[in-house]
Scaffold this motif. Structure first.
Motif, PDB file in Angstrom:
ATOM      1  N   UNK A   1       0.854  -1.199   0.000  1.00  0.00           N
ATOM      2  CA  UNK A   1       0.000   0.000   0.000  1.00  0.00           C
ATOM      3  C   UNK A   1       0.887   1.246   0.000  1.00  0.00           C
ATOM      4  N   UNK A   2       0.564   2.258  -0.812  1.00  0.00           N
ATOM      5  CA  UNK A   2       1.349   3.496  -0.822  1.00  0.00           C
ATOM      6  C   UNK A   2       1.401   4.148   0.555  1.00  0.00           C
ATOM      7  N   UNK A   3       2.477   4.873   0.812  1.00  0.00           N
ATOM      8  CA  UNK A   3       2.737   5.456   2.123  1.00  0.00           C
ATOM      9  C   UNK A   3       1.636   6.395   2.599  1.00  0.00           C
ATOM     10  N   UNK A   4       1.038   7.147   1.681  1.00  0.00           N
ATOM     11  CA  UNK A   4       0.035   8.154   2.052  1.00  0.00           C
ATOM     12  C   UNK A   4      -1.331   7.838   1.438  1.00  0.00           C
ATOM     13  N   UNK A   5      -1.606   6.577   1.245  1.00  0.00           N
ATOM     14  CA  UNK A   5      -2.864   6.171   0.618  1.00  0.00           C
ATOM     15  C   UNK A   5      -4.062   6.729   1.368  1.00  0.00           C
ATOM     16  N   UNK A   6      -4.937   7.418   0.634  1.00  0.00           N
ATOM     17  CA  UNK A   6      -6.170   7.938   1.202  1.00  0.00           C
ATOM     18  C   UNK A   6      -6.033   9.215   1.998  1.00  0.00           C
ATOM     19  N   UNK A   7      -4.825   9.716   2.164  1.00  0.00           N
ATOM     20  CA  UNK A   7      -4.640  10.927   2.968  1.00  0.00           C
ATOM     21  C   UNK A   7      -4.882  12.180   2.140  1.00  0.00           C
ATOM     22  N   UNK A  29       1.320  12.786  -3.930  1.00  0.00           N
ATOM     23  CA  UNK A  29       0.387  12.209  -4.899  1.00  0.00           C
ATOM     24  C   UNK A  29       0.832  10.822  -5.341  1.00  0.00           C
ATOM     25  N   UNK A  30       2.118  10.665  -5.601  1.00  0.00           N
ATOM     26  CA  UNK A  30       2.622   9.362  -6.016  1.00  0.00           C
ATOM     27  C   UNK A  30       2.411   8.302  -4.940  1.00  0.00           C
ATOM     28  N   UNK A  31       2.360   8.751  -3.685  1.00  0.00           N
ATOM     29  CA  UNK A  31       2.153   7.833  -2.569  1.00  0.00           C
ATOM     30  C   UNK A  31       0.691   7.753  -2.135  1.00  0.00           C
ATOM     31  N   UNK A  53       1.559  20.536 -13.541  1.00  0.00           N
ATOM     32  CA  UNK A  53       2.733  19.710 -13.811  1.00  0.00           C
ATOM     33  C   UNK A  53       2.911  18.596 -12.784  1.00  0.00           C
ATOM     34  N   UNK A  54       2.034  18.547 -11.813  1.00  0.00           N
ATOM     35  CA  UNK A  54       2.036  17.431 -10.878  1.00  0.00           C
ATOM     36  C   UNK A  54       1.466  16.188 -11.573  1.00  0.00           C
ATOM     37  N   UNK A  55       1.654  15.021 -10.996  1.00  0.00           N
ATOM     38  CA  UNK A  55       1.064  13.819 -11.606  1.00  0.00           C
ATOM     39  C   UNK A  55      -0.431  13.967 -11.854  1.00  0.00           C
ATOM     40  N   UNK A  56      -1.121  14.655 -10.931  1.00  0.00           N
ATOM     41  CA  UNK A  56      -2.531  15.002 -11.104  1.00  0.00           C
ATOM     42  C   UNK A  56      -2.687  16.471 -10.726  1.00  0.00           C
ATOM     43  N   UNK A  57      -3.346  17.236 -11.573  1.00  0.00           N
ATOM     44  CA  UNK A  57      -3.510  18.654 -11.273  1.00  0.00           C
ATOM     45  C   UNK A  57      -4.183  18.833  -9.915  1.00  0.00           C
ATOM     46  N   UNK A 231       7.109  11.957   7.414  1.00  0.00           N
ATOM     47  CA  UNK A 231       6.547  12.535   8.635  1.00  0.00           C
ATOM     48  C   UNK A 231       5.045  12.782   8.507  1.00  0.00           C
ATOM     49  N   UNK A 232       4.551  12.919   7.284  1.00  0.00           N
ATOM     50  CA  UNK A 232       3.110  13.049   7.072  1.00  0.00           C
ATOM     51  C   UNK A 232       2.399  11.707   7.212  1.00  0.00           C
ATOM     52  N   UNK A 233       3.153  10.638   7.113  1.00  0.00           N
ATOM     53  CA  UNK A 233       2.567   9.300   7.107  1.00  0.00           C
ATOM     54  C   UNK A 233       2.279   8.811   8.520  1.00  0.00           C
ATOM     55  N   UNK A 234       1.750   7.591   8.591  1.00  0.00           N
ATOM     56  CA  UNK A 234       1.450   6.974   9.891  1.00  0.00           C
ATOM     57  C   UNK A 234       2.657   6.262  10.490  1.00  0.00           C
ATOM     58  N   UNK A 235       3.814   6.378   9.854  1.00  0.00           N
ATOM     59  CA  UNK A 235       4.997   5.655  10.316  1.00  0.00           C
ATOM     60  C   UNK A 235       5.714   6.363  11.459  1.00  0.00           C
TER      61      UNK A 235
END
Length: 255
Positions: A1-7, A29-31, A53-57, A231-235
Motif C-alpha cells: 500500500x502506498x505510504x500516504x494512501x487515502x490521505x 500524490x505518487x504515494x 505539472x504534478x502527476x494530477x492537477x 513525517x506526514x505518514x502513519x509511520x
C-alpha cells in the motif's frame, strides 16, 4: 500500500518545479494522497500553472498567511475540495533583503518583524487555521534550516528559523492532546528560488557536499521531500516536536 494512501494533504509554498514544496506535493500524490495547494496575490496564477505539472492537477486555494481574512476562510476554502485534512505542509519563508546578506546589525525592526511574522508566526497561524479539518493522527510538517548556528549572510532569517523551531515545539505541546503531530525537517542548502534570493547564498552552500559524510547535491530537493512525506505518514505516530535533519549528515560533523 502506498505510504500516504487515502490521505488529504495541504501544501503551501509551491511556486516553481524546483521548490521543495513542489516535490513534496508530487511525492504525496505518487504515494496515494489527495493534495490541495495554497498561493496568493501575483503568485497565485503561477502556482495554478505549476499545479498542472504534478502527476494530477491539484486545486489551489488562496492563502496569505499575514491576512486574518484568508486564515479565517482557509477551512472553508479547503473544505470545498476535501472533507478533512490528514496533513499540512508549511513551506513559507520571507525576509526583506535589508535584513539579509550581512545586514544583521543594520536591520530595522519593521523588516525584522516581517521576517518573523511570515517565516515563524505563520506556522502557528496556519496550524490553527487548518485545525478544524484535522483530527487525531494528523501531521503538521514545516521546513527549517538548522537554527543552532549563525550562518554567513542568513542573518535575521536565521533568527526567524530559530523562532520557527521554538514555535513548532509549543505547537507540539498544545496540539498533541488533539492527536496532531508537529515536526520540522532541517534541510541542507537546496538551490530553490527562495535560496537564490539570499545575497551571498553560495557562502552557505559552498563545500557542503564535502563536509557531509553522505555527500550533498544542492540541486536535489528529493531527499528533503521524501522526509516530509514520511513525517506526514502513519509511520511516525509517536514523534512530535522533533527536527529531522536531512543534510547528508553535515549537522553532526565538526569543522
Amino acid at each position: 500500500m502506498p505510504l500516504l494512501a487515502g490521505k488529504k494533504i495541504l501544501v503551501t509554498g509551491v511556486l516553481t518545479e524546483g521548490s521543495i514544496a513542489f516535490h513534496v506535493a508530487r511525492i504525496a500524490q505518487e504515494q496515494g494522497a489527495e493534495v490541495v495547494l495554497t498561493s496568493f496575490g501575483r503568485q497565485l496564477r503561477l502556482t495554478q500553472v505549476i499545479a498542472r505539472r504534478l502527476p494530477r492537477e491539484a486545486p489551489v486555494v488562496e492563502l496569505d498567511v499575514t491576512s486574518q481574512e484568508d486564515l479565517a476562510a482557509l477551512a472553508g476554502r479547503v473544505g470545498g475540495h476535501v472533507d478533512a485534512l490528514d496533513g499540512v505542509v508549511h513551506s513559507i519563508g520571507f525576509a526583506p533583503q535589508s535584513v539579509l546578506g550581512g545586514n544583521f546589525l543594520s536591520g530595522e525592526w519593521t523588516d525584522v518583524a516581517t521576517a518573523l511574522e511570515v517565516s515563524a508566526y505563520s506556522l502557528k497561524a496556519l496550524a490553527v487555521a487548518a485545525q478544524p479539518l484535522m483530527g487525531r493522527g494528523s501531521s503538521v510538517v514545516g521546513l527549517t534550516f538548522d537554527a543552532r548556528y549563525a550562518w554567513p549572510v542568513y542573518d535575521w532569517m536565521g533568527v526567524a528559523k530559530a523562532a520557527l523551531e521554538a514555535t513548532s515545539r509549543y505547537l507540539a505541546r498544545d496540539l498533541g492532546p488533539e492527536g496532531i503531530r508537529v515536526n520540522l525537517v532541517a534541510a541542507g542548502p537546496v538551490r530553490t528560488t527562495a535560496a537564490k534570493a539570499i545575497p551571498g547564498f553560495e557562502a552557505i552552500e559552498g563545500g557542503w557536499g564535502a563536509r557531509a559524510p553522505l555527500g550533498w547535491d544542492v540541486a536535489d530537493a528529493e531527499p528533503t521531500a521524501r522526509a516530509v512525506a514520511a513525517l506526514l505518514s502513519d509511520w511516525f505516530p509517536a514523534t512530535t516536536g522533533e527536527v529531522v535533519h536531512v543534510d547528508g549528515g553535515a549537522h553532526a560533523m565538526g569543522l
